[in-house]
Scaffold this motif. Structure first.
Motif, mmCIF file in Angstrom:
data_model
loop_
_atom_site.group_PDB
_atom_site.id
_atom_site.type_symbol
_atom_site.label_atom_id
_atom_site.label_comp_id
_atom_site.label_asym_id
_atom_site.label_seq_id
_atom_site.Cartn_x
_atom_site.Cartn_y
_atom_site.Cartn_z
ATOM 1 N N LEU A 1 42.420 89.284 34.305
ATOM 2 C CA LEU A 1 43.266 88.108 34.490
ATOM 3 C C LEU A 1 43.757 88.007 35.925
ATOM 4 O O LEU A 1 43.728 86.933 36.544
ATOM 5 N N GLY A 2 44.236 89.128 36.477
ATOM 6 C CA GLY A 2 44.750 89.125 37.850
ATOM 7 C C GLY A 2 43.668 88.785 38.855
ATOM 8 O O GLY A 2 43.880 87.972 39.764
ATOM 9 N N THR A 3 42.497 89.394 38.698
ATOM 10 C CA THR A 3 41.383 89.115 39.617
ATOM 11 C C THR A 3 40.944 87.662 39.523
ATOM 12 O O THR A 3 40.701 86.994 40.537
ATOM 13 N N THR A 4 40.841 87.163 38.295
ATOM 14 C CA THR A 4 40.449 85.767 38.100
ATOM 15 C C THR A 4 41.454 84.826 38.741
ATOM 16 O O THR A 4 41.072 83.869 39.446
ATOM 17 N N ALA A 5 42.732 85.068 38.518
ATOM 18 C CA ALA A 5 43.772 84.201 39.069
ATOM 19 C C ALA A 5 43.718 84.179 40.592
ATOM 20 O O ALA A 5 43.824 83.105 41.223
ATOM 21 N N VAL A 6 43.538 85.345 41.222
ATOM 22 C CA VAL A 6 43.492 85.393 42.688
ATOM 23 C C VAL A 6 42.272 84.644 43.218
ATOM 24 O O VAL A 6 42.362 83.910 44.211
ATOM 25 N N THR A 7 41.112 84.806 42.565
ATOM 26 C CA THR A 7 39.918 84.093 43.043
ATOM 27 C C THR A 7 40.077 82.584 42.891
ATOM 28 O O THR A 7 39.588 81.814 43.728
ATOM 29 N N LEU A 8 40.772 82.145 41.834
ATOM 30 C CA LEU A 8 41.016 80.704 41.667
ATOM 31 C C LEU A 8 41.902 80.176 42.787
ATOM 32 O O LEU A 8 41.712 79.048 43.278
ATOM 33 N N VAL A 9 42.890 80.966 43.202
ATOM 34 C CA VAL A 9 43.788 80.544 44.279
ATOM 35 C C VAL A 9 43.051 80.517 45.611
ATOM 36 O O VAL A 9 43.271 79.633 46.454
ATOM 37 N N VAL A 10 42.141 81.482 45.811
ATOM 38 C CA VAL A 10 41.452 81.613 47.097
ATOM 39 C C VAL A 10 40.401 80.516 47.301
ATOM 40 O O VAL A 10 40.155 80.085 48.425
ATOM 41 N N THR A 11 39.786 80.040 46.220
ATOM 42 C CA THR A 11 38.654 79.110 46.321
ATOM 43 C C THR A 11 38.945 77.854 47.150
ATOM 44 O O THR A 11 38.147 77.496 48.031
ATOM 45 N N PRO A 12 40.067 77.117 46.926
ATOM 46 C CA PRO A 12 40.310 75.933 47.763
ATOM 47 C C PRO A 12 40.383 76.257 49.248
ATOM 48 O O PRO A 12 39.911 75.479 50.087
ATOM 49 N N PHE A 13 40.953 77.410 49.589
ATOM 50 C CA PHE A 13 41.033 77.801 50.997
ATOM 51 C C PHE A 13 39.647 78.123 51.545
ATOM 52 O O PHE A 13 39.335 77.798 52.701
ATOM 53 N N LEU A 14 38.801 78.761 50.730
ATOM 54 C CA LEU A 14 37.451 79.058 51.180
ATOM 55 C C LEU A 14 36.670 77.783 51.489
ATOM 56 O O LEU A 14 35.997 77.675 52.518
ATOM 57 N N LEU A 15 36.760 76.801 50.584
ATOM 58 C CA LEU A 15 36.033 75.548 50.785
ATOM 59 C C LEU A 15 36.546 74.791 52.008
ATOM 60 O O LEU A 15 35.776 74.121 52.697
ATOM 61 N N ARG A 16 37.846 74.898 52.286
ATOM 62 C CA ARG A 16 38.392 74.264 53.488
ATOM 63 C C ARG A 16 38.006 75.022 54.751
ATOM 64 O O ARG A 16 37.937 74.457 55.839
ATOM 65 N N LEU A 17 37.756 76.327 54.604
ATOM 66 C CA LEU A 17 37.429 77.168 55.755
ATOM 67 C C LEU A 17 35.961 77.063 56.157
ATOM 68 O O LEU A 17 35.616 77.359 57.312
ATOM 69 N N VAL A 18 35.102 76.649 55.238
ATOM 70 C CA VAL A 18 33.661 76.647 55.501
ATOM 71 C C VAL A 18 33.294 75.836 56.753
ATOM 72 O O VAL A 18 32.515 76.321 57.588
ATOM 73 N N PRO A 19 33.807 74.588 56.952
ATOM 74 C CA PRO A 19 33.454 73.868 58.186
ATOM 75 C C PRO A 19 33.830 74.642 59.446
ATOM 76 O O PRO A 19 33.076 74.651 60.424
ATOM 77 N N GLN A 20 35.011 75.303 59.451
ATOM 78 C CA GLN A 20 35.398 76.097 60.611
ATOM 79 C C GLN A 20 34.471 77.291 60.805
ATOM 80 O O GLN A 20 34.180 77.677 61.944
ATOM 81 N N LEU A 21 33.983 77.867 59.694
ATOM 82 C CA LEU A 21 33.045 78.988 59.811
ATOM 83 C C LEU A 21 31.734 78.527 60.452
ATOM 84 O O LEU A 21 31.143 79.250 61.267
ATOM 85 N N PHE A 22 31.278 77.331 60.099
ATOM 86 C CA PHE A 22 30.067 76.800 60.716
ATOM 87 C C PHE A 22 30.281 76.552 62.210
ATOM 88 O O PHE A 22 29.395 76.827 63.028
ATOM 89 N N VAL A 23 31.450 76.019 62.558
ATOM 90 C CA VAL A 23 31.767 75.795 63.971
ATOM 91 C C VAL A 23 31.761 77.118 64.728
ATOM 92 O O VAL A 23 31.220 77.235 65.827
ATOM 93 N N TRP A 24 32.391 78.146 64.122
ATOM 94 C CA TRP A 24 32.428 79.461 64.756
ATOM 95 C C TRP A 24 31.017 80.021 64.900
ATOM 96 O O TRP A 24 30.649 80.579 65.942
ATOM 97 N N ALA A 25 30.199 79.889 63.858
ATOM 98 C CA ALA A 25 28.833 80.417 63.904
ATOM 99 C C ALA A 25 28.013 79.727 64.989
ATOM 100 O O ALA A 25 27.214 80.365 65.689
#
Length: 780
Positions: free
Chosen positions: A364-388
């Motif tokens: 439950l704890g692991t699932t909850a944390v991954t659910l919270v992290v996902t929106p930030f990951l999707l928002r971070l992806v464009p910046q990761l491409f810029v960095w790459a």
């Protein structure tokens, strides 16, 4: 307190906490979903303990997922599902199988579980991703129609369908192999019978039922009938041992093919949003912050393992199905969490004794944390491409993935119009241009639409419209104009910026998905921006005013003034803070930077028109923050740069570096009387192989080489030791007589005065407005 009244109090408390949490998250510019989760944590048993009947709230929260998937089914439709059937069925099935296999082997080998059955159970939990979270993020970013959006939704659909099979197999995991085989066979039989029944109902019962409801002309009756249908089918699937969520999705698919699908979606969306917030708050109530804190090292390790492991499984699978690397990377990041349906599996597993209470809480704890992290990951992806892309070797690797996948045999070489996107809008544009004998070329990334273009014998390039290689293959540097009608804002911005890097003078008309994108697209260099809703308003108003006797000429003049003002009179009023906030959010998805003008910069005192930043450096200037604190968002060509200005610029790393050189005076700013033109170095040119220092264009002709375009990349403000190669495109700045002399020397065989973008008799937008029927305009 009476028990029947307690449920109402709990329901109001949950909705209030979700609203408060969502509001706080929005004010902090974070995903609203995070606020819903935190609101649930605060009022849940591990927080203030305000909720007494957690089971009843969870039951109501299931409606949220049911309505989310019902709406997804209505939007997705069988036709849409068919477009991604390969990655959906093949990729989704392989992803589930590989995740279960890898997890089972790793968990048994590492001693995390005591039996292979527990390893398979743990793998099943990890194989599911969150349909609710991913769908919510895609809808907020308007990316459900993008290639990566369709890939993720296709895989998620298969995962949701697999849940019923997993629930059927769970009780037999501790049994002999024959029992597992019987359980799987029985589950597949039920799924098959249900699918056959759903197809029959969707063909013979749903359409006449919806027509009957619509004939009553009662919004309440139509909504009531649709909700009853959705929940009824969902309960039927639950009774068959499948899942409520699967039934809701299938109900949506059945309605999607009926003419009332759009009306159904409009009515259900408010219910979907309310119950979805209830669902996320209910997930928050399951989270125990104390347990998370006491086991934070273990949980963070599990979260990292899940994110990295699922990313490494999903990304190669998507590339295996011939999707571009960027699409695969986004899908890998987006599906790297554990889904909300894993809660269902974990609960069943605990009841069957497959996991202990502690392992259940860790899941439950692991699932909850991954659910919270996902929106930030999707928002971070464009910046990761810029960095790459700031690393040359990574940029070259990513650029190779954006090569055209295919192209038609006969591609127009010049004087054509490039249309990006062959959806409903793009198809109308192509039809109208062809009717008036304009040569057309379409850039499209959907295999199904490419097949439509092949059948219609329309020239095409199969690839990403935001790729420099694809745009070069489409010949945008020799085109008369370009129309961008892509489904998502990010692809639209990238395609616009990249095409103007190749052809700065290209006449580009762009469809704005939202009214707040209008000024942003103009600032990125669009010649004309069309907003479908505003255009429909203008056409409707024109018809009404002329029918009431108003002079047509004056109406047309007023309409054109509204267009010239970027629909300013029609747009809702927004405060300076709102405009600034939207600008920041849009700039986050691109490579943006606040740059302070040096004290003695040669750009000081110049207007933006005089600096010609986009042509010389490639950057787009989005905002200016004055020394006194005032901010100028979307500055126009007459804006003057002043001492102490801080500029919000958007561009790739080499473009920002070129702007820095220009701002610090290390690169010369063309004189006011100068012209700047592009010239290609032909194979027989006498200058090929020489350096700029050897040519000495500055000394001989007073002409500056401001940039070189070479094989998909720019060299801004090249130094004297830069070699000139065959097929290089040189940006030359000087007076016209000098430019003619340089052309005669560098490219004597060319008959044209310079290699320029051909002059168009009318803008693409003006051409469309002249020939576009009112009905088509409403669609556009």
């Amino acid at each position: 307190m009476q028990e029947d009244f307690r449920l109402i109090v709990d329901l109001v408390t949950v909705l209030a906490a979700a609203a408060a949490g969502g509001l706080i998250a929005a004010l902090l510019r974070q995903p609203a979903l995070l606020g819903y989760l935190l609101g649930g944590v605060i009022i849940g048993p591990a927080g203030l303990g305000l909720i007494k009947e957690l089971v009843q709230v969870e039951t109501l929260a299931q409606f949220g997922v049911a309505f989310l998937l019902f709406a997804l089914g209505v939007e997705f439709s069988f036709a849409e599902l068919k477009k991604v059937q390969a990655i959906s069925l093949g990729g989704g099935g392989l992803q589930i199988a590989l995740t279960i296999l890898v997890t089972a082997i790793a968990s048994v080998t590492m001693g995390w579980v005591t039996s292979p059955a527990q390893g398979v159970f743990l793998g099943a939990i990890l194989s599911l991703s969150s349909t609710a979270v991913v769908l919510k993020c895609l809808m907020e970013r308007n990316e459900t129609e993008t290639p990566h959006g369709k890939v993720m939704l296709g895989i998620l659909v298969v995962q949701d369908l697999a849940l019923g099979l997993m629930l059927a197999v769970l009780p037999a995991l501790d049994q002999p192999a024959e029992a597992i085989g019987i359980a799987v066979g029985w589950a597949l039989l039920r799924i098959g019978l249900f699918a056959a029944g759903a197809v029959a109902v969707g063909i013979w019962i749903i359409p006449p039922l919806l027509r009957l409801l619509a004939r009553t002309e009662s919004r309440e009756l139509f909504l009531l009938g649709v909700v009853a249908l959705c929940l009824g089918i969902a309960l039927l699937t639950e009774h068959l041992g499948l899942s409520i969520e699967m039934g809701a999705f299938v109900a949506g698919l059945m309605i999607s093919e009926v003419e009332y699908a759009d009306q159904t979606l409009t009515y259900v969306e408010p219910l979907r949003d309310i119950f979805a917030s209830l669902f996320f708050a209910a997930i928050g109530m399951l989270i125990d912050p104390v347990f998370l804190w006491n086991n934070w090292e273990l949980i963070l390790g599990l979260v990292a393992l899940v994110l990295v492991g699922k990313f490494l499984i999903i990304t190669p699978l998507v590339t295996l199905f011939r999707y571009p690397l960027k699409t695969a990377l986004i899908a890998g990041f987006g599906l790297a969490q554990i889904g909300e349906f894993s809660f269902v599996l974990a609960s069943e597993g605990q009841a069957l004794g497959l996991v202990s209470r502690r392992v259940y809480l860790l899941i439950l704890g692991t699932t909850a944390v991954t659910l919270v992290v996902t929106p930030f990951l999707l928002r971070l992806v464009p910046q990761l491409f810029v960095w790459a892309e700031s690393w040359p070797w990574l940029k070259r690797y990513l650029d190779r993935t954006d090569l055209p996948l295919a192209a038609s045999e006969e591609v127009p070489l010049k004087n054509h119009v490039v249309v990006c996107g062959y959806g409903r809008v793009g198809r109308n544009i192509v039809q109208l241009l062809q009717e008036h004998q304009y040569p057309v070329l379409v850039i499209e990334q959907s295999e199904q639409r490419i097949q439509q273009l092949r059948d219609a014998e329309i020239p095409y390039v199969y690839g990403n419209a935001g790729s420099l290689h694809v745009l070069e293959k489409a010949g945008v540097d020799k085109a008369q104009g370009m129309a961008i009608a892509l489904p998502d804002p990010m692809s639209t911005r990238l395609s616009l910026k990249r095409c103007l890097e190749i052809a700065p003078d290209l006449d580009v008309v762009v469809r704005a998905n939202k009214d707040k994108d209008i000024e942003l697209l103009y600032q990125l260099g669009a010649r004309e921006v069309v907003q479908p809703e505003f255009e429909a308003s203008l056409e409707l108003s024109t018809h009404l005013l002329t029918s009431m006797g108003a002079p047509l000429s004056s109406i047309q003049l007023e309409v054109q003034q509204i267009r010239n003002s970027h629909y300013y009179g029609l747009r809702p009023e927004r405060t300076a803070n709102q405009i600034s906030r939207d600008l920041r959010v849009a700039a986050q998805d691109m490579n943006s930077k606040w740059y302070g003008l040096p004290e003695h910069s040669p750009l000081l005192g110049m207007t933006l028109e005089e600096t010609d930043l986009r042509r010389l450096t490639g950057v787009s200037l989005m905002a200016i923050r004055r020394a006194g604190g005032n901010e100028v968002d979307y500055p126009d060509a007459r804006t003057i740069l002043e001492p102490g200005d801080r500029l919000l610029i958007v561009g790739q790393s080499e473009e920002v570096a070129a702007f820095d050189e220009l701002a610090r005076g290390e690169a010369a700013v063309p004189k006011e009387s100068s012209s700047c033109q592009w010239l290609m170095v032909p194979a027989e040119s006498p200058v090929a192989g020489q350096t700029l220092a050897e040519l000495d264009l500055q000394g001989q002709y007073d002409v500056q080489v401001q940039a070189i375009r070479r094989e998909g990349r720019f060299i801004r403000f090249p130094t004297g030791d830069t070699d000139i190669l065959v097929s290089d495109r040189l940006l030359l700045c000087g007076n016209r007589d000098s430019l003619v002399q340089v052309r005669q020397w560098i490219a004597p065989a060319l008959q044209l005065p310079m290699l320029q973008i051909p002059v168009v008799k009318a803008n693409v937008s003006e051409t469309l407005q002249e020939f576009l029927p009112p009905d088509s305009l409403r669609e556009l």
